[in-house]
Design an enzyme around this catalytic site. Sequence first.
Site, PDB file in Angstrom:
ATOM      1  CE  LYS A  14      17.959  44.772  31.370  1.00 26.36           C
ATOM      2  NZ  LYS A  14      17.874  44.319  30.224  1.00 26.36           N
ATOM      3  NE  ARG A  89      23.824  47.511  29.271  1.00 20.45           N
ATOM      4  CZ  ARG A  89      22.600  47.784  29.393  1.00 20.45           C
ATOM      5  NH1 ARG A  89      22.131  48.312  30.379  1.00 20.45           N
ATOM      6  NH2 ARG A  89      21.847  47.517  28.389  1.00 20.45           N
ATOM      7  NE  ARG A 128      12.152  48.143  23.457  1.00 16.92           N
ATOM      8  CZ  ARG A 128      13.343  47.848  23.984  1.00 16.92           C
ATOM      9  NH1 ARG A 128      13.286  47.439  25.249  1.00 16.92           N
ATOM     10  NH2 ARG A 128      14.319  47.913  23.436  1.00 16.92           N
ATOM     11  NE  ARG A 161      15.368  51.719  23.826  1.00 22.71           N
ATOM     12  CZ  ARG A 161      16.012  50.576  24.389  1.00 22.71           C
ATOM     13  NH1 ARG A 161      14.889  50.613  25.671  1.00 22.71           N
ATOM     14  NH2 ARG A 161      17.015  50.194  24.937  1.00 22.71           N
ATOM     15  NE  ARG A 172      20.098  47.576  22.837  1.00 24.28           N
ATOM     16  CZ  ARG A 172      18.532  47.405  22.587  1.00 24.28           C
ATOM     17  NH1 ARG A 172      18.157  47.424  21.300  1.00 24.28           N
ATOM     18  NH2 ARG A 172      17.876  47.290  23.501  1.00 24.28           N
TER      19      ARG A 172
HETATM   20  P1  AP5 Z   1      11.527  45.425  28.019  1.00 23.69           P
HETATM   21  O1  AP5 Z   1      10.945  45.465  29.261  1.00 23.69           O
HETATM   22  O2  AP5 Z   1      11.719  46.523  27.389  1.00 23.69           O
HETATM   23  O3  AP5 Z   1      13.145  44.515  28.116  1.00 23.69           O
HETATM   24  P2  AP5 Z   1      14.258  45.180  28.525  1.00 23.69           P
HETATM   25  O4  AP5 Z   1      15.051  43.970  29.174  1.00 23.69           O
HETATM   26  O5  AP5 Z   1      14.110  46.324  29.502  1.00 23.69           O
HETATM   27  O6  AP5 Z   1      15.068  45.542  27.361  1.00 23.69           O
HETATM   28  P3  AP5 Z   1      15.905  46.859  26.950  1.00 23.69           P
HETATM   29  O7  AP5 Z   1      16.188  46.727  25.505  1.00 23.69           O
HETATM   30  O8  AP5 Z   1      15.355  48.121  27.428  1.00 23.69           O
HETATM   31  O9  AP5 Z   1      17.241  46.461  27.687  1.00 23.69           O
HETATM   32  P4  AP5 Z   1      18.613  47.036  27.251  1.00 23.69           P
HETATM   33  O10 AP5 Z   1      19.409  46.730  28.722  1.00 23.69           O
HETATM   34  O11 AP5 Z   1      19.189  46.980  26.194  1.00 23.69           O
HETATM   35  O12 AP5 Z   1      18.493  48.649  27.071  1.00 23.69           O
HETATM   36  P5  AP5 Z   1      18.676  49.934  28.125  1.00 23.69           P
HETATM   37  O13 AP5 Z   1      17.672  50.750  28.109  1.00 23.69           O
HETATM   38  O14 AP5 Z   1      19.120  49.411  29.587  1.00 23.69           O
HETATM   39  O15 AP5 Z   1      10.889  44.324  26.989  1.00 23.69           O
HETATM   40  C1  AP5 Z   1      11.127  44.039  25.629  1.00 23.69           C
HETATM   41  C2  AP5 Z   1       9.660  43.897  25.011  1.00 23.69           C
HETATM   42  O16 AP5 Z   1       9.293  42.550  25.053  1.00 23.69           O
HETATM   43  C3  AP5 Z   1       8.688  44.948  25.188  1.00 23.69           C
HETATM   44  O17 AP5 Z   1       7.975  45.035  23.785  1.00 23.69           O
HETATM   45  C4  AP5 Z   1       7.712  44.355  26.281  1.00 23.69           C
HETATM   46  O18 AP5 Z   1       6.294  44.798  26.040  1.00 23.69           O
HETATM   47  C5  AP5 Z   1       7.980  42.930  25.676  1.00 23.69           C
HETATM   48  N1  AP5 Z   1       8.031  41.856  26.882  1.00 23.69           N
HETATM   49  C6  AP5 Z   1       8.522  42.017  28.106  1.00 23.69           C
HETATM   50  N2  AP5 Z   1       8.370  40.882  28.595  1.00 23.69           N
HETATM   51  C7  AP5 Z   1       7.404  40.132  28.065  1.00 23.69           C
HETATM   52  C8  AP5 Z   1       7.203  38.804  28.066  1.00 23.69           C
HETATM   53  N3  AP5 Z   1       7.180  38.179  29.588  1.00 23.69           N
HETATM   54  N4  AP5 Z   1       6.593  38.206  27.371  1.00 23.69           N
HETATM   55  C9  AP5 Z   1       6.274  38.650  26.179  1.00 23.69           C
HETATM   56  N5  AP5 Z   1       6.589  39.983  25.899  1.00 23.69           N
HETATM   57  C10 AP5 Z   1       7.236  40.699  26.681  1.00 23.69           C
HETATM   58  O19 AP5 Z   1      19.989  50.450  27.299  1.00 23.69           O
HETATM   59  C11 AP5 Z   1      20.232  50.995  26.164  1.00 23.69           C
HETATM   60  C12 AP5 Z   1      21.739  51.552  25.925  1.00 23.69           C
HETATM   61  O20 AP5 Z   1      22.020  52.568  26.876  1.00 23.69           O
HETATM   62  C13 AP5 Z   1      22.522  50.640  26.084  1.00 23.69           C
HETATM   63  O21 AP5 Z   1      22.762  49.752  25.023  1.00 23.69           O
HETATM   64  C14 AP5 Z   1      24.002  51.295  26.375  1.00 23.69           C
HETATM   65  O22 AP5 Z   1      24.420  51.995  25.124  1.00 23.69           O
HETATM   66  C15 AP5 Z   1      23.386  52.151  27.278  1.00 23.69           C
HETATM   67  N6  AP5 Z   1      23.573  52.132  28.785  1.00 23.69           N
HETATM   68  C16 AP5 Z   1      22.341  51.634  29.788  1.00 23.69           C
HETATM   69  N7  AP5 Z   1      22.808  51.265  30.988  1.00 23.69           N
HETATM   70  C17 AP5 Z   1      24.283  51.423  30.664  1.00 23.69           C
HETATM   71  C18 AP5 Z   1      25.033  51.041  31.659  1.00 23.69           C
HETATM   72  N8  AP5 Z   1      24.848  50.495  32.864  1.00 23.69           N
HETATM   73  N9  AP5 Z   1      26.547  51.313  31.108  1.00 23.69           N
HETATM   74  C19 AP5 Z   1      26.940  51.585  29.931  1.00 23.69           C
HETATM   75  N10 AP5 Z   1      25.814  52.016  28.959  1.00 23.69           N
HETATM   76  C20 AP5 Z   1      24.648  51.795  29.367  1.00 23.69           C
END
Ligand code: AP5
Length: 222
Positions: A14, A89, A128, A161, A172
């Site tokens: 994402k 979410r 990552r 991270r 997660r």
């Molecule tokens: P990346 O683009 O980083 O993936 P992502 O989908 O953004 O994954 P996240 O882990 O950031 O999502 P998340 O939803 O768990 O975390 P968030 O920060 O939102 O890609 C991942 C890796 O793959 C990278 O190394 C990239 O280079 C590689 N890659 C990407 N595409 C690729 C492809 N096509 N082919 C090969 N490699 C590829 O949330 C973190 C925490 O914050 C949550 O756990 C929660 O505690 C809190 N939080 C955040 N939002 C909320 C909310 N709305 N409500 C409550 N708590 C929340």
Amino acid sequence: MHGIVLLGAPGAGKGTQAVLLSKVLKIPHISSGDLFRENIKNQTELGVLAKSYIDRGELVPDPITVGMVRQRLSAPDCERGFILDGFPRTIAQADALDELLRELNKQITIVPWIRVREHMLLERLSHRWTCRDCGAVFAYESLPPREGCKKDVCTGMLYRREDDTPEVQARRIRVYEEQTAPLIDYYRDRGLLVEINGEHTIEYVHHLLRQVILGAEAVQGR
Ligand code: AP5
Ligand code: ZN
């Protein structure tokens, strides 16, 4: 106006895709995870509160998250649209977003669901590396290059991270299945959901997303 909500499990890509789309469409990328990490880095009250949940892989309570996103979406740079990544979410957050968008006279135009199987999510998350300064993400199977981030002119240090340990990754993904996956039907029922195979290369997934987003715009403008 583009009102884009990117759905997908942790590691689906994402954040990676939102950065690319934000450049092409010239609208802001709003990541709730990045907003939380920024608050943690600056040791704000919100950051201190959120950290305890994030470190365990649990969701930060809805009122805190909704308040933070409300503030961000009200900023002037969202006039022409927005790309939401990681929010909503939960169903409660999706309902709150609807209410907020009504107040702001904005709307969701498309919800791409980036679909990736679990074994691939875990593999991606374990490779990552994130830049401490600009938040850019990279994939390195072993250690990253010494020169650090190479995004534009950034030379920030790359780190893993804290919520990317195997235990928290697994938690997660479970939390996503239990609390976020119901949003797939929620948006499908409204005719906003578009499924994207996220297992292709970054470039090809970007191509697919552009196709559906610009296609939706063409239909809207008819
Ligand atoms: P990346 O683009 O980083 O993936 P992502 O989908 O953004 O994954 P996240 O882990 O950031 O999502 P998340 O939803 O768990 O975390 P968030 O920060 O939102 O890609 C991942 C890796 O793959 C990278 O190394 C990239 O280079 C590689 N890659 C990407 N595409 C690729 C492809 N096509 N082919 C090969 N490699 C590829 O949330 C973190 C925490 O914050 C949550 O756990 C929660 O505690 C809190 N939080 C955040 N939002 C909320 C909310 N709305 N409500 C409550 N708590 C929340
Ligand atoms: Zn950087």
